[in-house]
Design a protein around this motif. Structure first.
Motif, PDB file in Angstrom:
ATOM      1  N   LEU A 101       0.952  -1.432   0.177  1.00  0.00           N
ATOM      2  CA  LEU A 101       0.034  -0.037  -0.004  1.00  0.00           C
ATOM      3  C   LEU A 101       1.335   1.301   0.020  1.00  0.00           C
ATOM      4  CD1 LEU A 101      -2.827   0.946  -0.500  1.00  0.00           C
ATOM      5  CD2 LEU A 101      -2.263   1.177   2.609  1.00  0.00           C
ATOM      6  N   PHE A 102       2.108   0.520   0.493  1.00  0.00           N
ATOM      7  CA  PHE A 102       3.034   2.426   1.017  1.00  0.00           C
ATOM      8  C   PHE A 102       3.683   2.467  -0.296  1.00  0.00           C
ATOM      9  CE2 PHE A 102       0.316   1.929   4.366  1.00  0.00           C
ATOM     10  CZ  PHE A 102       0.389   3.158   4.646  1.00  0.00           C
ATOM     11  N   ASN A 108      -0.400   6.302  -7.827  1.00  0.00           N
ATOM     12  CA  ASN A 108       0.135   7.914  -7.606  1.00  0.00           C
ATOM     13  C   ASN A 108      -0.827   8.324  -6.901  1.00  0.00           C
ATOM     14  OD1 ASN A 108       2.756   6.976  -8.559  1.00  0.00           O
ATOM     15  ND2 ASN A 108       2.586   8.149 -10.999  1.00  0.00           N
ATOM     16  N   LEU A 109      -1.851   8.836  -7.766  1.00  0.00           N
ATOM     17  CA  LEU A 109      -2.799   9.630  -6.328  1.00  0.00           C
ATOM     18  C   LEU A 109      -3.419   8.815  -5.501  1.00  0.00           C
ATOM     19  CD1 LEU A 109      -5.640  10.276  -8.952  1.00  0.00           C
ATOM     20  CD2 LEU A 109      -4.200  11.644  -8.021  1.00  0.00           C
ATOM     21  N   GLU A 110      -3.148   7.860  -5.274  1.00  0.00           N
ATOM     22  CA  GLU A 110      -3.670   7.108  -4.125  1.00  0.00           C
ATOM     23  C   GLU A 110      -2.242   7.226  -2.867  1.00  0.00           C
ATOM     24  OE1 GLU A 110      -4.536   2.648  -4.488  1.00  0.00           O
ATOM     25  OE2 GLU A 110      -6.249   3.004  -5.755  1.00  0.00           O
ATOM     26  N   THR A 111      -1.120   7.250  -3.310  1.00  0.00           N
ATOM     27  CA  THR A 111       0.194   7.028  -2.541  1.00  0.00           C
ATOM     28  C   THR A 111       0.177   8.725  -2.961  1.00  0.00           C
ATOM     29  OG1 THR A 111       1.266   5.739  -3.978  1.00  0.00           O
ATOM     30  CG2 THR A 111       2.375   7.063  -2.260  1.00  0.00           C
ATOM     31  N   ASN A 112      -0.563   9.766  -3.041  1.00  0.00           N
ATOM     32  CA  ASN A 112      -0.349  10.725  -2.690  1.00  0.00           C
ATOM     33  C   ASN A 112      -1.031  11.456  -1.497  1.00  0.00           C
ATOM     34  OD1 ASN A 112       2.210  11.207  -4.461  1.00  0.00           O
ATOM     35  ND2 ASN A 112      -0.045  12.467  -6.377  1.00  0.00           N
ATOM     36  N   TYR A 113      -2.291  10.283  -1.713  1.00  0.00           N
ATOM     37  CA  TYR A 113      -3.665  10.789  -0.469  1.00  0.00           C
ATOM     38  C   TYR A 113      -2.921  10.126   0.568  1.00  0.00           C
ATOM     39  CZ  TYR A 113      -7.349   9.548   1.980  1.00  0.00           C
ATOM     40  OH  TYR A 113      -8.301   9.751   3.414  1.00  0.00           O
ATOM     41  N   LEU A 114      -2.044   9.130   0.819  1.00  0.00           N
ATOM     42  CA  LEU A 114      -1.560   8.289   1.519  1.00  0.00           C
ATOM     43  C   LEU A 114      -0.298   8.933   2.631  1.00  0.00           C
ATOM     44  CD1 LEU A 114      -1.210   4.392   1.543  1.00  0.00           C
ATOM     45  CD2 LEU A 114      -2.602   5.586   3.447  1.00  0.00           C
ATOM     46  N   LEU A 115       0.691   9.641   1.878  1.00  0.00           N
ATOM     47  CA  LEU A 115       0.435  10.941   2.617  1.00  0.00           C
ATOM     48  C   LEU A 115       0.766  12.493   3.092  1.00  0.00           C
ATOM     49  CD1 LEU A 115       3.445  10.615  -1.107  1.00  0.00           C
ATOM     50  CD2 LEU A 115       4.026  10.198   1.839  1.00  0.00           C
ATOM     51  N   ALA A 116      -0.635  13.185   2.780  1.00  0.00           N
ATOM     52  CA  ALA A 116      -0.843  13.620   2.855  1.00  0.00           C
ATOM     53  C   ALA A 116      -1.888  12.998   4.186  1.00  0.00           C
ATOM     54  CB  ALA A 116      -1.907  14.674   1.987  1.00  0.00           C
ATOM     55  N   ARG A 117      -2.743  12.001   4.431  1.00  0.00           N
ATOM     56  CA  ARG A 117      -3.549  11.946   5.365  1.00  0.00           C
ATOM     57  C   ARG A 117      -2.757  10.992   6.610  1.00  0.00           C
ATOM     58  NH1 ARG A 117      -5.934  11.778   9.433  1.00  0.00           N
ATOM     59  NH2 ARG A 117      -8.000  11.222   9.255  1.00  0.00           N
ATOM     60  N   LEU A 118      -1.918  10.680   6.252  1.00  0.00           N
ATOM     61  CA  LEU A 118      -0.536  10.149   7.652  1.00  0.00           C
ATOM     62  C   LEU A 118      -0.108  11.084   8.335  1.00  0.00           C
ATOM     63  CD1 LEU A 118       0.585   7.590   8.448  1.00  0.00           C
ATOM     64  CD2 LEU A 118       1.974   7.742   6.948  1.00  0.00           C
ATOM     65  N   GLU A 119       0.608  12.421   7.082  1.00  0.00           N
ATOM     66  CA  GLU A 119       1.026  13.508   8.134  1.00  0.00           C
ATOM     67  C   GLU A 119      -0.275  14.222   9.212  1.00  0.00           C
ATOM     68  OE1 GLU A 119       3.456  16.895   6.233  1.00  0.00           O
ATOM     69  OE2 GLU A 119       4.080  15.081   6.078  1.00  0.00           O
ATOM     70  N   LEU A 129       3.401   0.321  10.565  1.00  0.00           N
ATOM     71  CA  LEU A 129       3.687  -0.331   9.611  1.00  0.00           C
ATOM     72  C   LEU A 129       4.930  -1.179   8.985  1.00  0.00           C
ATOM     73  CD1 LEU A 129       2.627   2.903   8.638  1.00  0.00           C
ATOM     74  CD2 LEU A 129       3.602   2.508   6.073  1.00  0.00           C
ATOM     75  N   THR A 130       4.578  -2.221   8.984  1.00  0.00           N
ATOM     76  CA  THR A 130       5.196  -4.117   8.578  1.00  0.00           C
ATOM     77  C   THR A 130       5.808  -4.141   7.572  1.00  0.00           C
ATOM     78  OG1 THR A 130       3.807  -5.701   8.879  1.00  0.00           O
ATOM     79  CG2 THR A 130       4.392  -4.634  11.238  1.00  0.00           C
ATOM     80  N   THR A 131       6.877  -4.528   7.197  1.00  0.00           N
ATOM     81  CA  THR A 131       7.183  -5.023   5.839  1.00  0.00           C
ATOM     82  C   THR A 131       8.403  -5.688   5.718  1.00  0.00           C
ATOM     83  OG1 THR A 131       7.594  -4.325   3.416  1.00  0.00           O
ATOM     84  CG2 THR A 131       8.327  -2.973   4.978  1.00  0.00           C
ATOM     85  N   ASN A 132       9.060  -6.802   5.209  1.00  0.00           N
ATOM     86  CA  ASN A 132      10.027  -7.484   4.561  1.00  0.00           C
ATOM     87  C   ASN A 132      10.662  -6.356   3.628  1.00  0.00           C
ATOM     88  OD1 ASN A 132       9.510  -8.807   7.175  1.00  0.00           O
ATOM     89  ND2 ASN A 132       9.090 -10.405   5.642  1.00  0.00           N
ATOM     90  N   LEU A 133       9.934  -5.913   3.244  1.00  0.00           N
ATOM     91  CA  LEU A 133      10.876  -5.112   1.967  1.00  0.00           C
ATOM     92  C   LEU A 133      10.926  -3.702   2.116  1.00  0.00           C
ATOM     93  CD1 LEU A 133       8.483  -7.563  -0.840  1.00  0.00           C
ATOM     94  CD2 LEU A 133      11.048  -7.580  -0.237  1.00  0.00           C
ATOM     95  N   THR A 134      11.267  -3.536   3.277  1.00  0.00           N
ATOM     96  CA  THR A 134      11.907  -2.083   3.309  1.00  0.00           C
ATOM     97  C   THR A 134      11.849  -1.666   1.898  1.00  0.00           C
ATOM     98  OG1 THR A 134      13.644  -2.177   4.133  1.00  0.00           O
ATOM     99  CG2 THR A 134      12.413  -2.332   5.454  1.00  0.00           C
ATOM    100  N   GLY A 135      12.756  -0.921   1.029  1.00  0.00           N
ATOM    101  CA  GLY A 135      13.222  -1.267  -0.583  1.00  0.00           C
ATOM    102  C   GLY A 135      12.190  -0.206  -1.390  1.00  0.00           C
ATOM    103  N   ALA A 136      10.538  -1.430  -1.181  1.00  0.00           N
ATOM    104  CA  ALA A 136      10.009  -0.817  -1.774  1.00  0.00           C
ATOM    105  C   ALA A 136       8.840   0.128  -1.208  1.00  0.00           C
ATOM    106  CB  ALA A 136       8.680  -2.235  -1.629  1.00  0.00           C
ATOM    107  N   ILE A 137       8.883   0.557   0.162  1.00  0.00           N
ATOM    108  CA  ILE A 137       8.511   1.962   0.567  1.00  0.00           C
ATOM    109  C   ILE A 137       8.878   2.648   0.259  1.00  0.00           C
ATOM    110  CG2 ILE A 137       7.919   3.113   2.509  1.00  0.00           C
ATOM    111  CD1 ILE A 137       6.508   0.565   2.730  1.00  0.00           C
ATOM    112  N   ASP A 138       7.906   4.309  -0.575  1.00  0.00           N
ATOM    113  CA  ASP A 138       8.224   5.059  -1.318  1.00  0.00           C
ATOM    114  C   ASP A 138       9.154   6.506  -0.096  1.00  0.00           C
ATOM    115  OD1 ASP A 138       8.231   7.837  -2.021  1.00  0.00           O
ATOM    116  OD2 ASP A 138       6.863   7.495  -3.611  1.00  0.00           O
ATOM    117  N   GLN A 139      10.294   6.938  -0.741  1.00  0.00           N
ATOM    118  CA  GLN A 139      10.916   7.113   0.458  1.00  0.00           C
ATOM    119  C   GLN A 139      10.087   8.711   1.153  1.00  0.00           C
ATOM    120  OE1 GLN A 139      14.036   7.281   1.055  1.00  0.00           O
ATOM    121  NE2 GLN A 139      14.063   5.403   0.580  1.00  0.00           N
ATOM    122  N   ALA A 140       9.814   8.996   0.432  1.00  0.00           N
ATOM    123  CA  ALA A 140       8.073  10.343   1.325  1.00  0.00           C
ATOM    124  C   ALA A 140       7.687   9.399   2.420  1.00  0.00           C
ATOM    125  CB  ALA A 140       7.184  10.690   0.596  1.00  0.00           C
ATOM    126  N   PHE A 141       7.028   8.213   2.458  1.00  0.00           N
ATOM    127  CA  PHE A 141       6.725   7.594   3.568  1.00  0.00           C
ATOM    128  C   PHE A 141       7.465   7.976   5.104  1.00  0.00           C
ATOM    129  CE2 PHE A 141       3.679   5.938   1.013  1.00  0.00           C
ATOM    130  CZ  PHE A 141       1.933   6.665   1.378  1.00  0.00           C
TER     131      PHE A 141
END
Length: 171
Positions: A57-58, A74-85, A93-105
């Motif tokens: 998701l992130f 991209n719109l979903e990601t941008n929404y999540l960035l704004a809402r999380l802020e 947030l949990t993941t085994n793939l930290t490299g897949a998380i957007d740097q903005a998060f």
């Protein structure tokens, strides 16, 4: 996931694991609406939000938008960035793939905790702590730890499955 649950318990809060299959929608705008409902419900700070396998998701936005799918992702990601802020509660947030998380998060995270794979000594201790004493008589925890290179979560699952098998066998 287990660490998030422990943290929520220590804070005296319930933990709400966001079921991505119920949140993500193929219909334009529905994912954002569903996420808004989740964040609004958790906003008063009465629960900890847990996004398990958060990379789905992130994930990273695409800079090379070639289709409407890319644009709406991209719109979903941008929404999540704004809402999380704007979110005043605690989100994990949990993941085994930290490299897949957007740097903005990543820039918005207060903490980024990495759990290394447990050493044989740590695995033996996890087996010791997970297996009930009355059931662990005669079990060589060190041998289990050496033979099976499992994470803490897999050790927990193995013990739970063993308990079901033992319960089914009446032993």
């Amino acid at each position: 996931t287990m660490a998030g649950t422990v943290l929520a318990r220590r804070l005296g809060l319930d933990i709400y694991e966001v079921d991505l299959s119920q949140v993500v929608s193929k219909w334009i705008g529905e994912t954002e609406k569903n996420l808004s409902d989740v964040f609004d419900a958790a906003e008063p700070g009465h629960v900890v939000l847990l996004f398990n396998e958060a990379d789905s998701l992130f994930g990273k936005r695409t800079s090379d938008v070639k289709s409407s799918n890319d644009r709406y992702a991209n719109l979903e990601t941008n929404y999540l960035l704004a809402r999380l802020e704007r979110f005043n509660g605690l989100a994990i947030l949990t993941t085994n793939l930290t490299g897949a998380i957007d740097q903005a998060f990543k820039r918005r995270f207060t903490y980024d905790v990495f759990f290394s794979f447990p050493s044989p000594d740590m695995r033996a201790e996890l087996w010791r702590r997970t297996l009930p004493e009355r059931s662990a008589a005669g079990i060589d925890h060190e041998a289990l730890a050496e033979r099976y290179e499992l994470s803490g979560g897999f050790i927990k699952v193995a013990v739970e499955r063993a308990a079901y098998v033992a319960g089914g066998a009446g032993s």
